[in-house]
Design a protein around this motif. Structure first.
Motif, PDB file in Angstrom:
ATOM      1  N   GLY A 123       0.828  -1.107   0.183  1.00 39.47           N
ATOM      2  CA  GLY A 123       0.004  -0.219   0.054  1.00 39.47           C
ATOM      3  C   GLY A 123       0.945   1.228   0.029  1.00 39.47           C
ATOM      4  N   LEU A 124       0.833   1.982   1.169  1.00 42.41           N
ATOM      5  CA  LEU A 124       1.338   3.347   1.313  1.00 42.41           C
ATOM      6  C   LEU A 124       2.776   3.059   1.940  1.00 42.41           C
ATOM      7  CD1 LEU A 124      -1.575   5.853   1.473  1.00 42.41           C
ATOM      8  CD2 LEU A 124      -0.049   5.374  -0.488  1.00 42.41           C
ATOM      9  N   GLN A 125       3.358   1.792   2.355  1.00 42.29           N
ATOM     10  CA  GLN A 125       4.300   1.856   3.328  1.00 42.29           C
ATOM     11  C   GLN A 125       5.370   1.934   2.513  1.00 42.29           C
ATOM     12  OE1 GLN A 125       4.242  -1.556   6.166  1.00 42.29           O
ATOM     13  NE2 GLN A 125       2.063  -1.757   5.733  1.00 42.29           N
ATOM     14  N   SER A 126       6.621   2.393   3.179  1.00 44.06           N
ATOM     15  CA  SER A 126       7.974   2.653   2.457  1.00 44.06           C
ATOM     16  C   SER A 126       8.916   1.802   3.144  1.00 44.06           C
ATOM     17  CB  SER A 126       8.176   3.879   2.238  1.00 44.06           C
ATOM     18  OG  SER A 126       7.437   4.655   1.306  1.00 44.06           O
ATOM     19  N   GLN A 127       9.736   1.005   2.573  1.00 40.85           N
ATOM     20  CA  GLN A 127      10.919   0.240   3.618  1.00 40.85           C
ATOM     21  C   GLN A 127      12.043   0.903   3.621  1.00 40.85           C
ATOM     22  OE1 GLN A 127      10.922  -3.791   2.567  1.00 40.85           O
ATOM     23  NE2 GLN A 127       9.224  -3.608   1.390  1.00 40.85           N
ATOM     24  N   HIS A 311       8.628  -7.714  -2.201  1.00 40.89           N
ATOM     25  CA  HIS A 311       7.517  -6.980  -2.959  1.00 40.89           C
ATOM     26  C   HIS A 311       7.858  -5.513  -2.681  1.00 40.89           C
ATOM     27  CE1 HIS A 311       4.558 -10.289  -2.812  1.00 40.89           C
ATOM     28  NE2 HIS A 311       5.207 -10.693  -1.581  1.00 40.89           N
ATOM     29  N   VAL A 312       7.429  -4.669  -3.637  1.00 38.18           N
ATOM     30  CA  VAL A 312       7.788  -3.295  -3.673  1.00 38.18           C
ATOM     31  C   VAL A 312       7.106  -2.567  -2.895  1.00 38.18           C
ATOM     32  CG1 VAL A 312       8.250  -3.496  -6.159  1.00 38.18           C
ATOM     33  CG2 VAL A 312       6.112  -3.266  -5.460  1.00 38.18           C
ATOM     34  N   ASP A 313       7.577  -1.640  -2.227  1.00 42.70           N
ATOM     35  CA  ASP A 313       6.895  -0.730  -1.387  1.00 42.70           C
ATOM     36  C   ASP A 313       6.302   0.152  -2.046  1.00 42.70           C
ATOM     37  OD1 ASP A 313       8.907   0.629  -2.058  1.00 42.70           O
ATOM     38  OD2 ASP A 313       9.857   1.133   0.117  1.00 42.70           O
ATOM     39  N   ASN A 317       6.812   1.261  -6.192  1.00 47.66           N
ATOM     40  CA  ASN A 317       5.690   0.864  -6.921  1.00 47.66           C
ATOM     41  C   ASN A 317       5.170   2.232  -7.620  1.00 47.66           C
ATOM     42  OD1 ASN A 317       3.898  -0.915  -7.957  1.00 47.66           O
ATOM     43  ND2 ASN A 317       2.520  -0.688  -6.099  1.00 47.66           N
ATOM     44  N   ALA A 318       5.105   3.450  -6.866  1.00 46.34           N
ATOM     45  CA  ALA A 318       4.685   4.529  -7.391  1.00 46.34           C
ATOM     46  C   ALA A 318       5.735   5.150  -8.673  1.00 46.34           C
ATOM     47  CB  ALA A 318       4.377   5.729  -6.399  1.00 46.34           C
ATOM     48  N   ALA A 319       6.907   4.732  -8.318  1.00 44.31           N
ATOM     49  CA  ALA A 319       7.870   5.131  -9.531  1.00 44.31           C
ATOM     50  C   ALA A 319       7.749   4.429 -10.688  1.00 44.31           C
ATOM     51  CB  ALA A 319       9.496   5.271  -8.928  1.00 44.31           C
ATOM     52  N   PHE A 320       7.486   3.073 -10.509  1.00 45.02           N
ATOM     53  CA  PHE A 320       7.446   2.274 -11.673  1.00 45.02           C
ATOM     54  C   PHE A 320       6.238   2.596 -12.364  1.00 45.02           C
ATOM     55  CE2 PHE A 320       6.140  -1.740 -13.610  1.00 45.02           C
ATOM     56  CZ  PHE A 320       7.334  -2.023 -14.106  1.00 45.02           C
ATOM     57  N   ILE A 321       4.889   3.010 -11.783  1.00 37.46           N
ATOM     58  CA  ILE A 321       3.832   3.278 -12.391  1.00 37.46           C
ATOM     59  C   ILE A 321       3.994   4.682 -13.194  1.00 37.46           C
ATOM     60  CG2 ILE A 321       1.351   3.978 -12.058  1.00 37.46           C
ATOM     61  CD1 ILE A 321       1.456   2.276  -9.497  1.00 37.46           C
ATOM     62  N   ASP A 322       4.779   5.585 -12.690  1.00 35.84           N
ATOM     63  CA  ASP A 322       5.030   6.655 -13.278  1.00 35.84           C
ATOM     64  C   ASP A 322       5.975   6.323 -14.510  1.00 35.84           C
ATOM     65  OD1 ASP A 322       3.944   8.140 -11.714  1.00 35.84           O
ATOM     66  OD2 ASP A 322       5.509   8.931 -10.466  1.00 35.84           O
ATOM     67  N   GLU A 323       7.045   5.435 -14.531  1.00 34.20           N
ATOM     68  CA  GLU A 323       7.630   5.162 -15.724  1.00 34.20           C
ATOM     69  C   GLU A 323       6.895   4.404 -16.801  1.00 34.20           C
ATOM     70  OE1 GLU A 323      11.188   2.936 -14.770  1.00 34.20           O
ATOM     71  OE2 GLU A 323      11.596   4.220 -12.960  1.00 34.20           O
ATOM     72  N   LEU A 346      -2.569   7.814  -5.757  1.00 33.32           N
ATOM     73  CA  LEU A 346      -2.145   7.866  -7.119  1.00 33.32           C
ATOM     74  C   LEU A 346      -3.283   8.929  -7.628  1.00 33.32           C
ATOM     75  CD1 LEU A 346      -1.559   3.919  -7.734  1.00 33.32           C
ATOM     76  CD2 LEU A 346       0.168   5.855  -7.518  1.00 33.32           C
ATOM     77  N   GLN A 347      -4.564   8.788  -7.265  1.00 35.83           N
ATOM     78  CA  GLN A 347      -5.408   9.540  -7.969  1.00 35.83           C
ATOM     79  C   GLN A 347      -5.300  11.214  -7.759  1.00 35.83           C
ATOM     80  OE1 GLN A 347      -9.166   7.991  -6.494  1.00 35.83           O
ATOM     81  NE2 GLN A 347      -9.474   6.863  -8.501  1.00 35.83           N
ATOM     82  N   SER A 348      -4.813  11.461  -6.512  1.00 32.46           N
ATOM     83  CA  SER A 348      -4.573  12.668  -5.889  1.00 32.46           C
ATOM     84  C   SER A 348      -3.282  13.218  -6.896  1.00 32.46           C
ATOM     85  CB  SER A 348      -4.346  13.051  -4.458  1.00 32.46           C
ATOM     86  OG  SER A 348      -5.346  12.337  -3.824  1.00 32.46           O
ATOM     87  N   LYS A 349      -2.231  12.355  -6.913  1.00 40.34           N
ATOM     88  CA  LYS A 349      -1.076  12.864  -7.498  1.00 40.34           C
ATOM     89  C   LYS A 349      -1.345  12.979  -9.078  1.00 40.34           C
ATOM     90  CE  LYS A 349       2.159   9.714  -8.464  1.00 40.34           C
ATOM     91  NZ  LYS A 349       3.219   8.907  -8.397  1.00 40.34           N
ATOM     92  N   TYR A 350      -2.004  12.201  -9.703  1.00 43.07           N
ATOM     93  CA  TYR A 350      -2.076  12.247 -11.166  1.00 43.07           C
ATOM     94  C   TYR A 350      -3.340  13.528 -11.308  1.00 43.07           C
ATOM     95  CZ  TYR A 350       0.422   8.131 -11.737  1.00 43.07           C
ATOM     96  OH  TYR A 350       1.354   7.209 -11.680  1.00 43.07           O
ATOM     97  N   SER A 351      -4.098  13.889 -10.500  1.00 42.74           N
ATOM     98  CA  SER A 351      -4.947  14.978 -10.581  1.00 42.74           C
ATOM     99  C   SER A 351      -4.344  16.183 -10.634  1.00 42.74           C
ATOM    100  CB  SER A 351      -6.125  14.717  -9.459  1.00 42.74           C
ATOM    101  OG  SER A 351      -7.055  15.933  -9.739  1.00 42.74           O
ATOM    102  N   GLU A 352      -3.377  16.225  -9.833  1.00 40.37           N
ATOM    103  CA  GLU A 352      -2.540  17.506  -9.605  1.00 40.37           C
ATOM    104  C   GLU A 352      -1.745  17.833 -10.916  1.00 40.37           C
ATOM    105  OE1 GLU A 352      -0.405  17.168  -5.968  1.00 40.37           O
ATOM    106  OE2 GLU A 352      -1.964  17.286  -4.503  1.00 40.37           O
ATOM    107  N   ARG A 353      -1.373  16.691 -11.304  1.00 41.44           N
ATOM    108  CA  ARG A 353      -0.423  16.818 -12.674  1.00 41.44           C
ATOM    109  C   ARG A 353      -1.452  16.877 -13.657  1.00 41.44           C
ATOM    110  NH1 ARG A 353       3.766  12.040 -12.310  1.00 41.44           N
ATOM    111  NH2 ARG A 353       4.781  12.252 -10.129  1.00 41.44           N
ATOM    112  N   GLU A 354      -2.607  16.817 -13.855  1.00 41.67           N
ATOM    113  CA  GLU A 354      -3.792  16.957 -14.776  1.00 41.67           C
ATOM    114  C   GLU A 354      -3.485  15.716 -15.757  1.00 41.67           C
ATOM    115  OE1 GLU A 354      -3.903  20.850 -16.418  1.00 41.67           O
ATOM    116  OE2 GLU A 354      -4.573  21.545 -14.646  1.00 41.67           O
ATOM    117  N   GLU A 355      -2.957  14.663 -15.202  1.00 39.89           N
ATOM    118  CA  GLU A 355      -2.935  13.418 -16.222  1.00 39.89           C
ATOM    119  C   GLU A 355      -3.953  12.592 -15.962  1.00 39.89           C
ATOM    120  OE1 GLU A 355       0.841  11.513 -15.395  1.00 39.89           O
ATOM    121  OE2 GLU A 355       1.982  13.167 -14.859  1.00 39.89           O
ATOM    122  N   ASN A 356      -4.566  12.030 -16.902  1.00 41.24           N
ATOM    123  CA  ASN A 356      -5.740  11.190 -17.207  1.00 41.24           C
ATOM    124  C   ASN A 356      -5.368   9.772 -17.097  1.00 41.24           C
ATOM    125  OD1 ASN A 356      -8.260  10.522 -17.648  1.00 41.24           O
ATOM    126  ND2 ASN A 356      -8.296  10.521 -19.928  1.00 41.24           N
TER     127      ASN A 356
END
Length: 584
Positions: A123-127, A311-313, A317-323, A346-356
């Motif tokens: 989820g939102l945990q980081s190692q 497993h990805v934290d 995970n967020a960086a891979f989705i961006d790539e 993720l929805q909040s991040k992409y909404s700020e960037r105006e990415e669909n």
């Protein structure tokens, strides 16, 4: 019928080439009610397994897939799947962090992904960083054995166990004072896996390959495999790695119940624990734990958690989705609450960037429907099977007759030049080729001619019919043909040509003479004639003709328009056939 020694053509199974993945769990260790398959079914499934290499593209019925290194365990793979031009990347369990022996998961290069299906275990945990984590881990183990305690690490037989063994063997080598303290590795399956690790060094990272030039890093100096638990002398400090990793049952559960009451001992949980398991419960440090036989056991030993999960934290995970930049992201393999929080972030991040970018969190067994634009590409094939150029079109394909692609394939077409051919769809691929190339390039297709005819009773004179046809089409020729069904030469029929067929005896008795309109493959003229014929039959003044006789001969009808009215002579009861020929 499939040979018993050959895998069937259906229900095929593909694995990465390392045989590590072929060590499937033994169902005999599971209760009868919980078994999804029997041991016999497990053994019979082996003949259906086909090994593939990383980056090898496989085509099964038009569905293409390519495996890539996932970095989760040795041989783990993510799959890029292409169906009808839509590309789906399914990560499975993956890790973007290179550890002591595995390479990090790779991203397919030069490919635009349409759908990304990714895990959301943390989820939102980081190692914490790997080096910090390793230092804390070795320090914790050192402290437990130094106070005379026994350190229990519940692990899975595959994956993290090999990583922890490398860390411990290296640490014991650097600290001679620990030589007298044994490290045990208790798992029969893990021992089998170790043989594979010792063999497939080439599939690991550069650090292991470099070390292998000196000695095999998986031949440990300070670690012993515990062959028989009954021979284990439980006296004095030691380090024990045992499965399963969540303390559900087995040796790890047995040892935890035995060592939990002693405060000198310690439990170190190194991987992800599912809610409801004893390992997850122990992390909450309760005063007592339940035993398998229902007793309550006091929990006095230390309990620590250091995640070596592959497993990805959230960060990775967020960086891979961006790539990947896929417009559709599907989150799977996670607890509902963790997946929901990850989706919101993720929805909040992409909404700020105006990415669909759309995020989905389907439940188990829930169908997810995604819609894509129907854009296709078709390759034009020459008579030699070469790809000349590519058409891109959306929804509509134009079709032209009387031209073949073989003659046009000699040179690249000019702008707005119409091209003719047959569009062949096979295994989600489109090709345009000439009819003469069908048999060779499309797998045995051939052309044929389909003739369509329609019979309509006509009770008026032939002259009346001729006059109306001449008014619409101009000159009309009357010729004699063979019986119905007789083949005619290619190109014999012409627009507006009227032909009179010789009738079989039964047809003569039933309908008299027949007039056949050959339209030369033009369905539009056929339709126009049908409309004309039906329209003048509806004229009231013609109704009387259907039940009267007239004196006009065919020759007289050709010199002047026929008189419409009641006639008192011979009645012609004719049957019309009008149709067209199509080449397919």
């Amino acid at each position: 019928m499939n040979s018993p020694h050959q895998p069937p053509r259906h229900n095929r199974t593909f694995f990465p080439h390392t045989p590590l993945q072929f060590h499937l769990p033994n169902p005999s260790n599971i209760g009868v009610d919980d078994q999804l398959y029997t041991e016999d079914e497990l053994m019979r499934s082996y003949q259906r397994i086909e090994a593939v290499d990383y980056h090898q593209e496989v085509d099964v019925g038009g569905i293409k897939f390519t495996s890539y290194n996932a970095g989760h365990v040795l041989g783990a793979a993510m799959f890029l799947i292409e169906i009808a031009g839509v590309k789906v990347l399914y990560t499975g369990d993956y890790s973007r962090e290179e550890d002591r022996h595995l390479m990090a998961a790779e991203k397919p290069e030069g490919v635009q992904i349409d759908v990304l299906i990714t895990e959301s275990t943390y989820g939102l945990q980081s190692q914490e960083p790997r080096l910090v984590k390793e230092a804390r881990f070795t320090s914790l183990i050192h402290n437990i054995v130094s106070r005379g305690g026994r350190c229990l690490m519940p692990v899975f037989a595959l994956g993290r166990a090999q990583e922890l063994l490398l860390i411990l063997d290296e640490y014991w080598e650097a600290h001679p004072e620990l030589d007298s303290i044994p490290i045990y590795y208790a798992s029969s399956l893990a021992k089998k896996c170790m043989a594979v690790y010792q063999t497939y060094i080439n599939m690991m990272n550069a650090r292991i390959r470099k070390q292998f030039a000196i000695s095999n890093p998986f031949v440990f100096k300070h670690i012993s495999n515990l062959k028989n638990v009954e021979q284990f002398e439980d006296s004095g400090p030691c380090v024990m790695m045992a499965s399963p990793g969540m303390l559900q049952s087995g040796l790890s559960r047995e040892l935890f119940e035995r060592w939990a009451p002693d405060m000198r001992n310690g439990l170190v949980v190194t991987g992800y624990c599912v809610e409801g398991t004893l390992a997850r419960h122990a992390l909450n440090e309760p005063s007592e734990i339940p035993s398998l036989d229902g007793r309550k056991i006091p929990l006095r030993c230390s309990v620590d958690y250091i995640s070596f999960s592959a497993h990805v934290d959230y960060t990775d995970n967020a960086a891979f989705i961006d790539e990947v930049k896929a417009p559709h992201v599907v989150l799977v393999h996670g607890e509902a609450n963790a997946m929901g929080r990850l989706k919101s972030a993720l929805q909040s991040k992409y909404s700020e960037r105006e990415e669909n970018i759309k995020i989905y969190t389907p439940k188990n067994c829930e169908t997810l429907k995604l819609h894509f634009r129907g854009e296709k590409m078709a390759k034009v094939r020459t008579s030699r099977g070469e790809d000349l150029f590519v058409f891109r079109f959306v929804f509509i394909v134009c079709w032209y007759d009387n031209l073949t692609i073989g003659s046009l394939a000699a040179k690249y077409p000019t702008e707005n030049q119409p091209l003719s051919g047959i569009l062949v769809a096979k295994d989600f691929q489109l090709n345009i080729m000439g009819p003469e190339d069908l048999n060779e390039l499309s797998g045995g297709l051939s052309t044929t001619v389909v003739t369509q005819r329609q019979s309509v009773a006509f009770h008026a004179g032939i002259g009346l019919l001729r006059w109306h046809l001449e008014m619409m089409f101009g000159k009309v020729e009357e010729t004699i043909t063979g019986p119905p069904g007789a083949e005619t030469k290619e190109g014999e029929a012409k627009e507006g040509e009227v032909k009179k067929e010789e009738k079989k005896e039964k047809e003569k008795e039933a309908a008299g003479e027949a007039i056949v309109l050959r339209l030369g493959g033009c369905a539009q003229i056929d339709d126009r004639f049908g409309s004309l014929f039906k329209s003048f039959l509806r004229i009231p003044s013609l109704t009387g003709i259907r039940h009267s006789r007239h004196q006009a001969t065919h020759a007289q009808a050709q010199r002047a328009p026929p008189r419409v009215g009641r006639q008192r002579h011979e009645r012609h009861d004719c049957r019309l056939r009008f149709g067209c020929r199509h080449g397919h």
